[in-house]
Structures are given as C-alpha cells and as structure tokens.
Design a protein around this motif. Sequence first.
Motif, PDB file in Angstrom:
ATOM      1  N   THR A   1      -6.802  26.941  27.144  1.00  0.00           N
ATOM      2  CA  THR A   1      -7.548  27.934  27.907  1.00  0.00           C
ATOM      3  C   THR A   1      -7.021  29.336  27.619  1.00  0.00           C
ATOM      4  N   ALA A   2      -7.906  30.306  27.812  1.00  0.00           N
ATOM      5  CA  ALA A   2      -7.524  31.709  27.668  1.00  0.00           C
ATOM      6  C   ALA A   2      -8.298  32.482  28.701  1.00  0.00           C
TER       7      ALA A   2
ATOM      8  N   ALA B   1      -7.149  31.118  19.186  1.00  0.00           N
ATOM      9  CA  ALA B   1      -8.024  30.404  18.247  1.00  0.00           C
ATOM     10  C   ALA B   1      -7.480  30.479  16.827  1.00  0.00           C
ATOM     11  N   LEU B   2      -6.962  31.640  16.458  1.00  0.00           N
ATOM     12  CA  LEU B   2      -6.449  31.772  15.092  1.00  0.00           C
ATOM     13  C   LEU B   2      -5.202  30.930  14.911  1.00  0.00           C
ATOM     14  N   GLN B   3      -4.450  30.752  15.992  1.00  0.00           N
ATOM     15  CA  GLN B   3      -3.231  29.972  15.892  1.00  0.00           C
ATOM     16  C   GLN B   3      -3.507  28.475  15.910  1.00  0.00           C
ATOM     17  N   HIS B   4      -4.417  28.036  16.795  1.00  0.00           N
ATOM     18  CA  HIS B   4      -4.584  26.589  17.000  1.00  0.00           C
ATOM     19  C   HIS B   4      -5.839  26.004  16.372  1.00  0.00           C
TER      20      HIS B   4
ATOM     21  N   ARG C   1     -18.254  37.276  17.356  1.00  0.00           N
ATOM     22  CA  ARG C   1     -18.338  38.069  16.123  1.00  0.00           C
ATOM     23  C   ARG C   1     -16.984  38.147  15.440  1.00  0.00           C
ATOM     24  N   ALA C   2     -15.943  38.404  16.257  1.00  0.00           N
ATOM     25  CA  ALA C   2     -14.599  38.540  15.680  1.00  0.00           C
ATOM     26  C   ALA C   2     -14.166  37.229  15.029  1.00  0.00           C
TER      27      ALA C   2
ATOM     28  N   ALA D   1      -7.978  34.856  23.656  1.00  0.00           N
ATOM     29  CA  ALA D   1      -8.694  33.751  23.017  1.00  0.00           C
ATOM     30  C   ALA D   1      -8.664  33.872  21.503  1.00  0.00           C
ATOM     31  N   LEU D   2      -8.814  35.092  21.010  1.00  0.00           N
ATOM     32  CA  LEU D   2      -8.844  35.298  19.568  1.00  0.00           C
ATOM     33  C   LEU D   2      -7.516  34.878  18.949  1.00  0.00           C
TER      34      LEU D   2
END
Lengths: 119, 622
Positions: free
Chosen positions: B339-340, B350-353, B374-375, B346-347
Amino acid sequence: MADTNETVLDMEVIGALRALEADGAPGLFAEIVELFLTDTPPRMKGLEAASDAGDMPGVEAAAHSLKSSCGNLGATVLVDLFKQIEMLGREHAPEEIPSLVSKSNEEFVRVQSALLNTK
Amino acid sequence: MRIQDGNDPNSVGEGMDRHLARYHELKDSGEMPGLSLPEPGNRVPASSAADGKLRDEIIVQLCEGVADERRVQRFREAWTKTVEIVSANRSGICERFPYDEFWSHSLACGLAAHALSKQLGRGNAEEAFLCGFFYRVGALALSCAFPFEYAELMELRSLSELDELKSVERDLFGMDHVETSHAILVDLRMPDLLCATIGELAGQADGGRSELAYLVLNAEKIAGVCLLDESRGDEEWSAIMEMRRELGLERAEFAELGDAVVRKWWEYGDILKIHTRAVTTFLELDDTGITERSLLGLSKINAMSEYGSPLTVLIVDDDPTARVILKQQLVKVGYRVLTANDGADALSCALQHSPDVVIADWMMPEMDGLDLCRALRRYEAGRLLFFVLLTGRGEDEGIIEAFEAGVDDFFVKPTHQDVLIARMTAAKRVLNLRRQIEEDHRQLKQQLCRMAELAREAKDAAVTDSLTLLPNRRYATRRLSEEWSYSERTGLPVSIVMIDVDRFKMVNDTHGHDVGDVVLQRVAEVLREATRSGEVVCRFGGEEFIVICRATTREDVLLCAERLRSAVERFVTEGLAVSEKITVSAGVATRDETTGNVDALVRAADQAVYKAKELGRNQVCA
C-alpha cells in the motif's frame, strides 16, 4: 437502537465488512471503525475551513474525499450530504454550504455512536 | 578438511557431548561455525524503520497471548539474532546448496511448529517456532564449512531428505547436521529450551520425546508441503493424513491450520525477504489420503500468476479506511498487497517492487491517479502492469482522458467483493496476454537485432549505442583518430569534452536501473539537442559521454562545454521521477604540439573531469 442504526448506516455494507473479518482477520472491523473515526473529523474541519474561506475548489475536493470514505462505512446520509456539498462547491454556490456542513457535523455524531454500537 | 580419526565416543568425552567437542575442535581450526554469526554486542540495525516495525510486528504476533514478560523478552533477543543470521547467510559458497529454499523451509517449519503448539495446547508456541526454525541450521553451516563435500551430498539427496545423510555426515565431518545445529545454538547462547530440544533431536534416543521435539518432527511434515512440488506422489499426502489422525485433529481443523501456516509463510517471507511460492493446499484432502489437490481453495487460483506465485497488487489511496478494506478483500483471496498513501510514494514503491497490478484512487492531493499512471508508463517496470483507477459512483467525466493516459480499467468505490474478484480475474487475463505479446515482441526484436548485428558485423561497424542511440565508443575512437589526422593535415585545432553524470551510482542505487537508464536517455537527448554542427556527441561508457569538436580552439571548447553542462542542468530533471537534480561534470582538452597522441588527449580530458568532480561537480574544468 437497531432502527436508528439502520437509517444512519447501511447494514449491508457493515455486514460485508464483518464478513471480511470472518475471513481470518480478527479485529479488522474495529480497526476500520477506529481509522474512520480518527481520520474523518480533521477532514471535516478542513472542509469547514475551506467553506469559511470561500475556497470552492477546496470545498469540492474535501467533500469528494469525505464522500468516498463515508461510503466505505455505509454512512449513507453523510454520503448524500457530502455529495450535495461537492456539487455546490463545483457550481461555486457557497450560500447553502454552511447549513449543509453543520448538518453533516450533527450526522457524524449519529454515525459515530451507531458505529460504536455495532462494534 | 580433516576427517576425524574415529567415532569412539570415549576419545572425546561421553555420549551426547561428543559432537560438542568435535564442534569446538573444528571451531579452533577455523572451519566452524561455517555460517556467519552475529558478533555479541554488535547489533545489525534493521535496514529501515519500516522494516524494523514489521519485524516487531512478527514478535507481537508470535508471542500473542504470552503474559509472562520475561518469556517475551527472551524471544525478542532470540528473534533479533535470528533475523541477523538469516540476513548474513542468504547465500554461501557451496554451489549446490539451495540457500533460498533452505530458509524458506526453516520459516515454514517454524510456523508449523508454532501453529501446532497453539492448536494442541502443547509447549510454548514461540519456543516451538524457534525449534522448528533452527532444527536443520547445521546443514547450512556444514555446507559453508565443507562446500565441496557438501555439494556432492546435495547431488545425492534433496533438502527434504536430509535425515538420510546423517550417517554420511558423521563419517565425513565427525558430526551430523542436527548435532551441528545443536552445537551452534549453544555457542550462540540461544534460549536453553531451544538448545535442549535440538540436543534431544540430535540424540538417538527414540523413547520419551519432549513436547517441543514432538512438535518439531510433526511440523516438519507440514512444512514439507511448502517445498513439495506437484510431481511428488500421493504417499507423502497419505503420511500427512496419518499424522493428522495421530494428532487427533479433525480434517477441517487440520486444513485450516495448514492453510494458515501457508498464509503466514507468505506474509513473513515478504517481511524477511525469504523466498516463498504458491503451494498445493490442505483444504481438499480426503480421509483415505488420496487427494483431489487444488491450489489453496478455488478462489486462490484467482490470485496466482502464470508463474505460480501470487500476483502483487499495489493499492494507492489517501483514505486509510479504504486502503485497509481493499487490502483485506484482496489478501483473503491470496493476493500479495502493498500500500501507498500518495502518488509519489506509490511511484517509488512500484519502481522498487514491480507490482503486477496498481489500484489507485483518482482524486489525491499532489500527484493524482492519472499523473501516477502517466509517470509509471514511462518506465520499463510500469509499462506492462495493469493499472486500475478508483472512482466514485457516476464520476466518469474524464474517462477518455484517463484511458489515453494508460489506465486499463475503472473500479467504482466502494468495491463489492465479488465484483472485485471478477474484475481481477479479467485483469489477470489481460496481464498474461500482455506478457505473452511482450515476450513475442522481445523474441522478434532479438531476432531483428541479431540480423542487424550480423549485417553490421559484416561491415565491422556496430557503431550505435542501443540505450541512448548515440554513436558508441567504437565510433568515437575511430572518429577521434580521423579528426586527429585532419587536424595534423590542416593545422586546425581539435578539442574534446568529456562529460560524466554526477552521482549516477546513487541514482541507480536509490531508484533502480530502470530509472538509471531513463536518466541516461534523457541526458543523451539533451546533449544531442545542445550540440551544434562540427560537434559530435557519443556515449563513451557507463555514464560517460564524449563530444568531439572539429576546428575548435581551447576558448571555444570551454564555451561549448559550458553550454552542454547548463543544458543538462536546466532540462534533464524535467519529466523525470527523481527528486534529485541531475547534473554533469565536464572536462575539456585541446590538441597542441605537446599532446602525444589521441590517448593522451582523452586522458587530459578525463583528468579535467576528475578536477571538476573534486571542486564540487556540476562544472567545467580544463
């Protein structure tokens, strides 16, 4: 007591939350109620402040997020109130907002005691 | 390695202590303990506050219902050591030893012992956990102390058959792995009852086992299911059913216990970064032991990805109540959930996991759901994931804009459980298709690249850098010697600028290589735009670029370098999801009569870069 609860809270939503708890997450319902009860008052203060300042986009955003978090707990009357406030904010019609805000404050008290009773 | 010169117990004291004496003998000669142990008084802190909190949460859960504070404290100390041992021994030097699988099994065994203890009301549950967890730790130690010999043993037997190796171990090393476990735990000053239980398990005596030893032996059978692959036969299930009857547990009770162990195994595995996987369930066992196996109940199938592990879902919402509810709705059917509470959080999460699915609220302060989508779509890790936007009833005004931004689906809040599951099933289908297409594309691209490569190889000129599409180092080197000769012939000056991205390693470490690659692409883009005719920019290596400037004097090349540096400073960070400003350090060099050759010119520019870094980066030096 049960009668009041039903008009204030949608018992179907409450039942669904309880069902989640039954699926191996003891105490979840109480946790959700507590989160809701601590998280909501500051947000409502924020809404009131935005309304006092005549900040209509602020009113709209605050009412929007309150509407959805009240929806989680099935507080249908509150959801309707915030929906109306959100619409008024969007239409830049500040006149009726204060009375709706004070109604929502009263309704929150009812929701609070109803939730504590269902615990 | 020395082989012990005999197993005569009398030579090293009596009976049970033989292996302790052997352990100390090996320790004195430096071969034991093999695995890395925490130094007394030298605590390794948790890698982050959040990590530490999660680990504390495990202590609370495992000690639930323990009223005696001293017991909790004892467990806390043992647990701290446990976490340290796991993090220090995730891998080792024995090539054939399955380190990941080993810890995975230890965790399952500990949790099974814990659950059995609670269910049967026998022994202290938190102590049972430790006993189960450390029962076989000696195997890991032996594999590290005697990597070659142990690799050969692992050829013969798998982790679930370690018992069959004991006598060979005693022949080869003078002690078997359970005896080694015992010696190490004693050496580590682990709680007495833990040491005594493993000591008892190390002994041969069969009669009159203690409660904890009994729990561990049964727990290991349950844990075996976690390691079991589908090809294993039905006899193991029969053995487990036999055990269930012996324990006096009802079928439903037992299935519930088993599945609860698996759920904890996943949860704690995530926290401790111990590998786990989807498993066959206990739910569908029948009494004859002949099984209709399923994956953790029918609904669980929903959560499994093609690769057999549960799908990971990232929930992003600034409303904590909504987060908790949605999380539980997904967890109960077997999804792994992160969760974030805002877009930026969150970004980076998401990039980490790399979650498979992101469910984000549309309306959030700062970065809203659409911006997040978008990001994410800009990154390799975010391109394929399934993105769901949460929205209130009747709020579909911006729906077209949202789909254009890369959103895959909408969920209306509050989301009903059945609808959620149905839509997640659809999401899974799309994800699988998307991965399939991606895989096909990748193969196609590979073939195309291979052909292009062959074509270029034929001309001996693979001159483009695949990441930035700039000319590569090979081109730069060739071009440099051409420019050098041109300068010699015409008497016109030639200069170069060496450019190095500042603190690039930190960007890679903080945000991952995906982000690092995007940064390099952006820098390349900006450099290409900022160069003028007569200047050619090439990627020289890692985060290093070179600009070759024809007919450029020392004064002019300084201006050119400054133009490039400032362009990077102004334009690169724009549109990147990194908080730190991206800058470069540049060094220039110009050919004159004292410069011996091309290499000397490059070296001079390199030294100037070094100087620019020394002076505080983001500047130009000559």
